[in-house]
Each structure stands twice: as C-alpha cells, then as structure tokens.
Write a protein that holds these residues in place. Structure first.
Motif, mmCIF file in Angstrom:
data_model
loop_
_atom_site.group_PDB
_atom_site.id
_atom_site.type_symbol
_atom_site.label_atom_id
_atom_site.label_comp_id
_atom_site.label_asym_id
_atom_site.label_seq_id
_atom_site.Cartn_x
_atom_site.Cartn_y
_atom_site.Cartn_z
ATOM 1 N N SER A 121 0.827 -1.210 0.000
ATOM 2 C CA SER A 121 0.000 0.000 0.000
ATOM 3 C C SER A 121 0.861 1.259 0.000
ATOM 4 O O SER A 121 0.591 2.219 -0.742
ATOM 5 C CB SER A 121 -0.936 0.004 1.217
ATOM 6 N N LEU A 122 1.912 1.282 0.835
ATOM 7 C CA LEU A 122 2.810 2.439 0.883
ATOM 8 C C LEU A 122 3.545 2.620 -0.437
ATOM 9 O O LEU A 122 3.711 3.747 -0.928
ATOM 10 C CB LEU A 122 3.810 2.271 2.029
ATOM 11 N N LEU A 123 3.985 1.510 -1.032
ATOM 12 C CA LEU A 123 4.681 1.566 -2.313
ATOM 13 C C LEU A 123 3.771 2.127 -3.391
ATOM 14 O O LEU A 123 4.188 2.950 -4.221
ATOM 15 C CB LEU A 123 5.168 0.169 -2.695
ATOM 16 N N LEU B 23 6.546 -2.356 -9.124
ATOM 17 C CA LEU B 23 5.532 -3.148 -8.428
ATOM 18 C C LEU B 23 5.702 -4.634 -8.718
ATOM 19 O O LEU B 23 5.623 -5.475 -7.808
ATOM 20 C CB LEU B 23 4.132 -2.691 -8.844
ATOM 21 N N LEU B 24 5.962 -4.980 -9.976
ATOM 22 C CA LEU B 24 6.149 -6.384 -10.344
ATOM 23 C C LEU B 24 7.424 -6.960 -9.733
ATOM 24 O O LEU B 24 7.465 -8.143 -9.368
ATOM 25 C CB LEU B 24 6.176 -6.536 -11.865
ATOM 26 N N ALA B 25 8.464 -6.138 -9.617
ATOM 27 C CA ALA B 25 9.711 -6.604 -8.998
ATOM 28 C C ALA B 25 9.471 -6.948 -7.531
ATOM 29 O O ALA B 25 9.953 -7.976 -7.024
ATOM 30 C CB ALA B 25 10.793 -5.529 -9.123
ATOM 31 N N PHE C 140 -1.522 -9.316 -3.903
ATOM 32 C CA PHE C 140 -1.576 -9.681 -5.318
ATOM 33 C C PHE C 140 -2.221 -8.562 -6.139
ATOM 34 O O PHE C 140 -1.748 -8.226 -7.229
ATOM 35 C CB PHE C 140 -2.376 -10.985 -5.480
ATOM 36 N N ASN C 141 -3.305 -7.983 -5.623
ATOM 37 C CA ASN C 141 -4.016 -6.927 -6.355
ATOM 38 C C ASN C 141 -3.118 -5.739 -6.668
ATOM 39 O O ASN C 141 -3.106 -5.224 -7.789
ATOM 40 C CB ASN C 141 -5.226 -6.444 -5.550
ATOM 41 N N ILE C 142 -2.367 -5.281 -5.659
ATOM 42 C CA ILE C 142 -1.539 -4.086 -5.854
ATOM 43 C C ILE C 142 -0.301 -4.397 -6.681
ATOM 44 O O ILE C 142 -0.045 -3.755 -7.712
ATOM 45 C CB ILE C 142 -1.118 -3.487 -4.495
ATOM 46 N N THR D 36 1.241 -5.212 -13.571
ATOM 47 C CA THR D 36 1.087 -5.698 -14.947
ATOM 48 C C THR D 36 0.332 -4.700 -15.800
ATOM 49 O O THR D 36 0.720 -4.412 -16.943
ATOM 50 C CB THR D 36 0.346 -7.048 -14.951
ATOM 51 N N THR D 37 -0.761 -4.160 -15.257
ATOM 52 C CA THR D 37 -1.578 -3.207 -16.014
ATOM 53 C C THR D 37 -0.783 -1.965 -16.388
ATOM 54 O O THR D 37 -0.823 -1.500 -17.528
ATOM 55 C CB THR D 37 -2.825 -2.807 -15.195
ATOM 56 N N ALA D 38 -0.041 -1.404 -15.426
ATOM 57 C CA ALA D 38 0.742 -0.196 -15.686
ATOM 58 C C ALA D 38 1.897 -0.467 -16.643
ATOM 59 O O ALA D 38 2.255 0.390 -17.455
ATOM 60 C CB ALA D 38 1.276 0.382 -14.376
ATOM 61 N N LEU D 39 2.485 -1.654 -16.557
ATOM 62 C CA LEU D 39 3.600 -1.989 -17.449
ATOM 63 C C LEU D 39 3.136 -2.058 -18.901
ATOM 64 O O LEU D 39 3.837 -1.616 -19.809
ATOM 65 C CB LEU D 39 4.214 -3.327 -17.029
ATOM 66 N N ILE D 40 1.951 -2.587 -19.110
ATOM 67 C CA ILE D 40 1.418 -2.723 -20.471
ATOM 68 C C ILE D 40 0.746 -1.435 -20.933
ATOM 69 O O ILE D 40 0.885 -1.022 -22.084
ATOM 70 C CB ILE D 40 0.420 -3.890 -20.540
#
Length: 316
Positions: free
Chosen positions: A112-114, A140-142, A248-250, A256-260
């Motif tokens: 959440s903080l990230l 986020l994915l890392a 998992f959601n965040i 994934t969504t932001a990367l694409i």
C-alpha cells in the motif's frame, strides 16, 4: 440503464464462474504434475481469486477508463479488509497465525505504501490526480516477484504432502482452463462497458464506480471463500485469503496493467489509498498481541467501511 444493470450482473456472473473454471482446470493440471498442495494454494488459487480484479482492471485500462481500473483494486482491498474480515470476525472470532501477522500483513502494508509513493510521490506533488508509469509497473512487479520468492521459499522450508492427482482427463482440464479464460475476458468486457455506461448516465465519476460497484462485484470470490471458511470453523483461511489477495491486487495486477498500459488517474485520491493501507495497519494492530480478531474489532472494521462509503457518496 436497466439493461446496463442487467448486463453488469451478467458480467459479474461470467467473471466469477470463469475464475472458478480457470482455477479448477489449472489446479487439476498442477496436481497431475505432482506439484505440492501448498504451492498450488500460494500461486494458482491465490491468482484465481484475484482473476476478476485483474481482468476487469486490465480491460478498464485498455478501454480508456484508468480510474475504474485503479478504483477496482483500491476498492476491492478496502472491501476485503473492512467488510469481509469485519463481517467474518463478527460471525466468529478470527484466529490469526504468527506468520500472517509478521509476514503477510506487513507485505500488505508495504504494498500500500509503495503504491502511494508510485502514485503521488512525484515532484511536483499533486493531489488532483496521479499516474502509474511503466517504470512504476516494473517496480511493483519486482516487489511481487520478491514476495513470491519469499513465500515459495518458506513453503519449501515446510514441506507438505504432494497433492493427490486429478482423475479428470488432461483434455477436460485444459478445456476448463480455456473456457474459464474466455468467460473472464468476455464477462470483463460486458462488466466494464455496462458500469461505464451507468456511471455516465448518473453523472458519477469512473473512480467512484470502481471503488464501489466494480470493487464489490470483483470481491465476491474472497467474500464467498471467507464465509464458507468461517462456517467450517477455518476463519484463519479467510484472513489469509484476503490479505494475500490484497498484496496480489496491488503488486501483480496494477504492476502488470501499468507496465502494459500506463495509467493517468484523476478520480482516485490519497485518502482512498490511505484508507486502503490504514485498514491493513488497523487489522495488524488488532491481530498483533492476541493473534485474534475479536467480534468487537470486526464491528469496528465494518463500521469504518460504512463511514468510508458515506464519505464516497457524499462526494458524488
């Protein structure tokens, strides 16, 4: 608008049933490969209960409604902690494992903080809107990859029996997987289009719709899992499910969504994200000493949920 509401319900039904079929097919295939039950639970089942959030958020981003994409994740996480855990605790006090308190809840707070830093930590500071770039998605994915590494490493350190192989044919399991995936994609399309139409008709922002209607709909798997677990006296499963889903959601879904598809967001505020992170922190405080979420603590969480809903509705 009545047609859109019917389509929203149909879309939710398709997404939920599709997630169930996808998870069933993938789990059966994993068992045929002699993968331990704990690994299946930590990966396939966890991803399966978050599949509705992923497909709805991803389709929302592709269709140009990023507020709904992010609102779906933020709202789902708030639903998970304040409403689902709150109601479950009121039904029966929840016993929490030390591992959940020390690892999973802390990871949910860190996530959440990230997310808050990625959205609003840029200069110059702006609280009228935020964004998630491809670099934010990568970060986020890392963190998600590291979280999974730590989780699977811990699972290997506590070996369990290998899951019993499924008796169903491989063709049937693959068919379940493909059919579930198709229903998720089709149902998500219907859901997002209809929810966007309702928001436009009512003059409500995409962010509010994402935080409420869409989030509530995609949180149904977690709600169903928690209610069933509570009835069977396995309340610890309920809290483990929702905490894991929040991480998992965040990290995975928004990453994934932001990367694409980089997201420019106007309808989600720091208050929404702070409520999301604060709810996990409050749950951690409740659980830290006695490793139990009492009925009165569940009532506090539920009351806070309705206060937040009133706050959202007052800003329409």
């Amino acid at each position: 608008m009545i047609v859109d509401i019917i389509l929203i319900i149909a879309g939710i039904a398709l997404v939920l049933y599709g997630a169930d079929r996808l998870t069933a097919g993938a789990s059966a295939l994993a068992r045929r490969m002699n993968i331990p039950e704990i690994i299946i639970g930590l990966t396939i089942v966890a991803a399966g209960t978050s599949a509705p959030e992923f497909f709805v958020s991803f389709m929302s981003a592709l269709k140009g409604t990023p507020d709904m994409a992010v609102g779906n994740v933020v709202g789902s996480n708030i639903f998970n902690i304040l409403l689902i855990v709150g109601i479950t605790a009121m039904v029966t006090p929840i016993k929490v494992t030390r591992s959940t308190v020390n690892k999973d809840m802390r990871w949910a707070i860190v996530a959440s903080l990230l997310f808050l830093i990625c959205c609003f930590g840029k200069l110059p500071l702006s609280f009228n809107g935020c964004s998630l770039s491809r670099m934010n998605g990568f970060v986020l994915l890392a963190f998600f990859a590291f979280f999974m590494y730590q989780t699977l490493k811990g699972a290997k350190g506590n070996p369990t029996e290998v899951a019993q192989a499924s008796n169903d044919s491989i063709v049937k399991n693959i068919a379940f997987f493909i059919a579930g995936l198709a229903m998720l994609i089709f149902g998500s399309n219907i859901f997002v289009d209809s929810a966007s139409s309702v928001a436009t008709s009512l003059g409500v922002s995409q962010g509010i719709i994402g935080l409420t209607i869409v989030a509530g709909g995609t949180s149904l798997p977690e709600l169903a899992t928690s209610v069933v677990a509570a009835k069977k006296g396995n309340s610890a499963i309920a809290i483990g499910n929702v905490i894991g889903s929040n991480v998992f959601n965040i990290l995975a879904i928004l990453g994934t969504t932001a990367l694409i598809c980089p997201l420019q967001i106007q309808g989600i505020t720091p208050i929404d994200i702070l409520v999301m992170g604060g709810s996990v922190f409050l749950l951690w405080l409740f659980s830290f000493t006695k490793l139990t979420v009492a009925r009165w603590e569940g009532a506090v969480l539920t009351i806070l949920f309705f206060i937040y809903m009133i706050y959202l509705l007052s800003n329409i």
